[in-house]
Design a protein around this motif. Sequence first.
Motif, mmCIF file in Angstrom:
data_model
loop_
_atom_site.group_PDB
_atom_site.id
_atom_site.type_symbol
_atom_site.label_atom_id
_atom_site.label_comp_id
_atom_site.label_asym_id
_atom_site.label_seq_id
_atom_site.Cartn_x
_atom_site.Cartn_y
_atom_site.Cartn_z
ATOM 1 N N PHE A 1 0.845 -1.191 0.000
ATOM 2 C CA PHE A 1 0.000 0.000 0.000
ATOM 3 C C PHE A 1 0.885 1.248 0.000
ATOM 4 N N GLY A 2 0.498 2.232 -0.809
ATOM 5 C CA GLY A 2 1.285 3.456 -0.916
ATOM 6 C C GLY A 2 2.288 3.421 -2.050
ATOM 7 N N CYS A 3 2.346 2.287 -2.755
ATOM 8 C CA CYS A 3 3.218 2.150 -3.925
ATOM 9 C C CYS A 3 2.353 1.817 -5.136
ATOM 10 N N PHE A 4 2.904 2.029 -6.319
ATOM 11 C CA PHE A 4 2.165 1.667 -7.523
ATOM 12 C C PHE A 4 2.089 0.150 -7.615
ATOM 13 N N GLU A 5 0.869 -0.374 -7.752
ATOM 14 C CA GLU A 5 0.667 -1.816 -7.816
ATOM 15 C C GLU A 5 -0.144 -2.187 -9.053
ATOM 16 N N ASP A 6 -0.280 -3.496 -9.268
ATOM 17 C CA ASP A 6 -0.958 -4.020 -10.451
ATOM 18 C C ASP A 6 -2.466 -4.106 -10.217
ATOM 19 N N ALA A 7 -3.253 -3.619 -11.176
ATOM 20 C CA ALA A 7 -4.712 -3.629 -11.040
ATOM 21 C C ALA A 7 -5.257 -5.055 -11.008
ATOM 22 N N GLY A 8 -4.685 -5.939 -11.820
ATOM 23 C CA GLY A 8 -5.141 -7.325 -11.846
ATOM 24 C C GLY A 8 -4.941 -8.021 -10.515
ATOM 25 N N THR A 9 -3.800 -7.778 -9.883
ATOM 26 C CA THR A 9 -3.530 -8.361 -8.565
ATOM 27 C C THR A 9 -4.495 -7.809 -7.527
ATOM 28 N N CYS A 10 -4.789 -6.523 -7.627
ATOM 29 C CA CYS A 10 -5.732 -5.893 -6.699
ATOM 30 C C CYS A 10 -7.126 -6.500 -6.846
ATOM 31 N N LEU A 11 -7.536 -6.760 -8.084
ATOM 32 C CA LEU A 11 -8.838 -7.388 -8.316
ATOM 33 C C LEU A 11 -8.873 -8.793 -7.721
ATOM 34 N N ASP A 12 -7.768 -9.528 -7.859
ATOM 35 C CA ASP A 12 -7.677 -10.862 -7.249
ATOM 36 C C ASP A 12 -7.858 -10.783 -5.733
ATOM 37 N N ILE A 13 -7.229 -9.799 -5.119
ATOM 38 C CA ILE A 13 -7.322 -9.635 -3.664
ATOM 39 C C ILE A 13 -8.769 -9.396 -3.241
ATOM 40 N N ILE A 14 -9.465 -8.531 -3.973
ATOM 41 C CA ILE A 14 -10.859 -8.225 -3.641
ATOM 42 C C ILE A 14 -11.723 -9.478 -3.744
ATOM 43 N N PHE A 15 -11.573 -10.219 -4.843
ATOM 44 C CA PHE A 15 -12.403 -11.400 -5.042
ATOM 45 C C PHE A 15 -12.037 -12.521 -4.070
ATOM 46 N N LEU A 16 -10.751 -12.701 -3.811
ATOM 47 C CA LEU A 16 -10.340 -13.735 -2.857
ATOM 48 C C LEU A 16 -10.876 -13.439 -1.466
ATOM 49 N N ARG A 17 -10.871 -12.160 -1.107
ATOM 50 C CA ARG A 17 -11.390 -11.782 0.207
ATOM 51 C C ARG A 17 -12.898 -12.042 0.296
ATOM 52 N N ILE A 18 -13.624 -11.709 -0.765
ATOM 53 C CA ILE A 18 -15.070 -11.952 -0.772
ATOM 54 C C ILE A 18 -15.357 -13.449 -0.689
ATOM 55 N N LEU A 19 -14.592 -14.256 -1.441
ATOM 56 C CA LEU A 19 -14.782 -15.711 -1.400
ATOM 57 C C LEU A 19 -14.535 -16.252 0.001
ATOM 58 N N LYS A 20 -13.549 -15.687 0.673
ATOM 59 C CA LYS A 20 -13.256 -16.119 2.040
ATOM 60 C C LYS A 20 -14.383 -15.728 2.985
ATOM 61 N N GLU A 21 -14.940 -14.548 2.782
ATOM 62 C CA GLU A 21 -16.001 -14.066 3.672
ATOM 63 C C GLU A 21 -17.302 -14.836 3.495
ATOM 64 N N ILE A 22 -17.570 -15.300 2.276
ATOM 65 C CA ILE A 22 -18.780 -16.100 2.082
ATOM 66 C C ILE A 22 -18.490 -17.586 2.251
ATOM 67 N N ASP A 23 -17.239 -17.896 2.650
ATOM 68 C CA ASP A 23 -16.841 -19.248 3.045
ATOM 69 C C ASP A 23 -16.992 -20.252 1.910
ATOM 70 N N VAL A 24 -16.495 -19.878 0.750
ATOM 71 C CA VAL A 24 -16.469 -20.814 -0.376
ATOM 72 C C VAL A 24 -15.060 -21.371 -0.474
ATOM 73 N N LYS A 25 -14.893 -22.615 -0.061
ATOM 74 C CA LYS A 25 -13.566 -23.228 -0.042
ATOM 75 C C LYS A 25 -13.250 -23.934 -1.351
ATOM 76 N N LYS A 26 -14.274 -24.413 -2.018
ATOM 77 C CA LYS A 26 -14.055 -25.083 -3.299
ATOM 78 C C LYS A 26 -15.331 -24.994 -4.121
ATOM 79 N N PHE A 27 -15.203 -25.219 -5.401
ATOM 80 C CA PHE A 27 -16.332 -25.071 -6.306
ATOM 81 C C PHE A 27 -16.718 -26.408 -6.925
ATOM 82 N N SER A 28 -16.729 -27.461 -6.119
ATOM 83 C CA SER A 28 -17.030 -28.781 -6.658
ATOM 84 C C SER A 28 -18.476 -28.866 -7.142
ATOM 85 N N ASP A 29 -19.388 -28.233 -6.408
ATOM 86 C CA ASP A 29 -20.793 -28.204 -6.815
ATOM 87 C C ASP A 29 -21.079 -26.836 -7.404
#
Length: 338
Positions: free
Chosen positions: A134-162
Amino acid sequence: MKVGRAYFTLFISFLIFELFQKIFLFYSQKNVITECTEIKNYILYEKRYESAKRSIVGLKNDNFVCYFNSLIQALYFQNDFMKGLFLYEHTKEQKCIFILKEIFEQMLNDRIVNTSVYLKEILELDSNFEYFKFGCFEDAGTCLDIIFLRILKEIDVKKFSDLNNVTNKYFPINLYLFQMKTTYLCVECLEKNIIYGDNYNLVLYLENSIQESINKSFNVESIQCYKNKFKDEIHYAKILREFVNLPSSIIIKNTHDPSSNGNVLIDEEIIVQNQKYSFKACVFYVKDLHYYTVAVLDNNYYELNDNSVKNLNIESIENLGFSDIPDILFYEKCNSKI
């Protein structure tokens, strides 16, 4: 004595009946309340959506967060994403979802948000994000991954088998998640491998046009066979890709490999397995380390560059011409197929 027992049994049966009736009424009322709450949330969202007329506002760039601002603007122009976000009943533990709601709520109310404060809060939610500076220039794609990974963790989706069950139940997986089938076929070796993988974005090397890049990626005619790679006689195999399920919205990421190419036509519509998708937004990368977004709403195209908002005088994203490097693109499914 027998009469007394009969009355006692009848009395107990009556109490049990009353108890079950109260339980039934309780859950019936609970379901009605839940349905009413969902309807109320939908009505409030629609009113807010219409009364604000989707205010188009800039975002403050503090601490070099142009990459985050560009993503927020791109998501803000996704109708299904915004609707799903505000209708989702989050808990107090689902802080990333709450933070996104707070940002978009202010934007709907025509406020210029200092997004760096919220990005810092998201990054502090998980120690696994320490690599992202934070506070440095970072990659937008990586930032998007962080947002989605955090949301997946919060809704407790561990795998997508079903996959079907998951997509019907959770936001935003029901919009973006897809399963890809990759078939590796070599006639010479009689080798055939099939791999299934789940993802929320389609990673492509972009060249010439988005549609052409998709077509090439889904049908690789000639690739050196991995079994024959270290032998003198070289022969080639095929790689075929196909969606097992088509998502409601497609996010396309540019690999920037082997080189960054700005001469890419952004198609107004793309076709994936006979399904049409229409352009909604594109996050552009500028080679002097900067990101901005071009998005469309109600046939009006906007350039959103931090706190600067410009109405573009174009009728299609294809009229934009060649400029900077398209980094992340957002397309929504059309009602019609071909």
